[in-house]
Design a protein around this motif. Structure first.
Motif, short mmCIF file in Angstrom:
data_model
loop_
_atom_site.label_atom_id
_atom_site.label_comp_id
_atom_site.label_asym_id
_atom_site.label_seq_id
_atom_site.Cartn_x
_atom_site.Cartn_y
_atom_site.Cartn_z
N MET A 1 3.42 15.87 -3.96
CA MET A 1 2.10 16.25 -3.50
C MET A 1 1.75 15.41 -2.27
N SER A 2 1.20 16.03 -1.29
CA SER A 2 0.85 15.35 -0.05
C SER A 2 -0.59 14.85 -0.10
N ALA A 3 -0.82 13.70 0.52
CA ALA A 3 -2.16 13.13 0.57
C ALA A 3 -3.14 14.06 1.28
N ILE A 4 -2.65 14.83 2.24
CA ILE A 4 -3.57 15.69 2.99
C ILE A 4 -3.99 16.94 2.22
N GLU A 5 -3.41 17.17 1.04
CA GLU A 5 -3.80 18.31 0.23
C GLU A 5 -5.09 18.05 -0.53
N TYR A 6 -5.46 16.78 -0.70
CA TYR A 6 -6.65 16.44 -1.48
C TYR A 6 -7.91 16.52 -0.64
N ARG A 7 -8.95 17.05 -1.23
CA ARG A 7 -10.25 17.14 -0.58
C ARG A 7 -10.79 15.74 -0.35
N ILE A 8 -11.41 15.55 0.79
CA ILE A 8 -11.97 14.25 1.17
C ILE A 8 -13.45 14.42 1.43
N GLU A 9 -14.23 13.49 0.93
CA GLU A 9 -15.64 13.43 1.27
C GLU A 9 -15.85 12.14 2.05
N ILE A 10 -16.68 12.20 3.07
CA ILE A 10 -16.91 11.05 3.93
C ILE A 10 -18.41 10.92 4.18
N GLN A 11 -18.86 9.66 4.17
CA GLN A 11 -20.28 9.38 4.36
C GLN A 11 -20.43 8.14 5.24
N PRO A 12 -21.47 8.09 6.04
CA PRO A 12 -21.72 6.88 6.81
C PRO A 12 -22.20 5.76 5.90
N LEU A 13 -21.85 4.54 6.24
CA LEU A 13 -22.35 3.37 5.53
C LEU A 13 -23.56 2.81 6.27
N SER A 14 -24.51 2.32 5.53
CA SER A 14 -25.68 1.72 6.16
C SER A 14 -25.29 0.41 6.85
N LEU A 15 -26.11 -0.03 7.77
CA LEU A 15 -25.85 -1.30 8.44
C LEU A 15 -25.84 -2.45 7.43
N GLU A 16 -26.67 -2.35 6.39
CA GLU A 16 -26.68 -3.39 5.34
C GLU A 16 -25.34 -3.46 4.61
N ASP A 17 -24.63 -2.34 4.55
CA ASP A 17 -23.31 -2.29 3.91
C ASP A 17 -22.18 -2.52 4.90
N GLY A 18 -22.51 -2.89 6.12
CA GLY A 18 -21.49 -3.20 7.11
C GLY A 18 -21.24 -2.13 8.14
N GLY A 19 -21.91 -0.98 8.02
CA GLY A 19 -21.71 0.11 8.96
C GLY A 19 -20.36 0.78 8.76
N GLY A 20 -20.04 1.70 9.61
CA GLY A 20 -18.79 2.45 9.50
C GLY A 20 -18.93 3.63 8.56
N PHE A 21 -17.82 3.97 7.92
CA PHE A 21 -17.79 5.15 7.05
C PHE A 21 -17.00 4.86 5.79
N VAL A 22 -17.37 5.52 4.70
CA VAL A 22 -16.64 5.45 3.45
C VAL A 22 -16.09 6.85 3.17
N ALA A 23 -14.86 6.91 2.69
CA ALA A 23 -14.21 8.19 2.37
C ALA A 23 -13.65 8.09 0.96
N PHE A 24 -13.73 9.19 0.21
CA PHE A 24 -13.16 9.19 -1.12
C PHE A 24 -12.58 10.55 -1.46
N ALA A 25 -11.67 10.53 -2.43
CA ALA A 25 -11.02 11.75 -2.90
C ALA A 25 -11.57 12.05 -4.30
N PRO A 26 -12.48 13.02 -4.41
CA PRO A 26 -13.12 13.30 -5.70
C PRO A 26 -12.14 13.65 -6.83
#
Length: 73
Positions: free
Chosen positions: A1-26
């Motif tokens: 199974m390839s990693a790119i087959e899995y659905r990804i959700e991505i959300q921005p992180l708040s500045l309090e959490d360091g900024g950037g983005f968090v991504a997860f595979a539900p």
């Protein structure tokens, strides 16, 4: 199974959490990563998905199938 087959959700992180983005595979419990940009978070998550699958296989645990994307007519 390839990693790119899995659905990804991505959300921005708040500045309090360091900024950037968090991504997860539900479909893979606990499989999460982050990055300074959306692209970096997705690349890091693809690595995390491969590691998640490898670890599950080494432990003899089932690897969930990717949830198919919804199709709209």
């Amino acid at each position: 199974m390839s990693a790119i087959e899995y659905r990804i959700e991505i959300q921005p992180l708040s500045l309090e959490d360091g900024g950037g983005f968090v991504a997860f595979a539900p479909d893979l419990p606990g499989c999460i990563s982050d990055g300074a940009t959306e692209h970096e978070a997705i690349d890091n998550l693809h690595d995390a998905i491969r590691d998640w699958i490898e670890c599950a296989e080494q432990l003899g645990r089932a690897v969930p199938q990717p949830t198919p994307e919804l199709m709209y007519a």
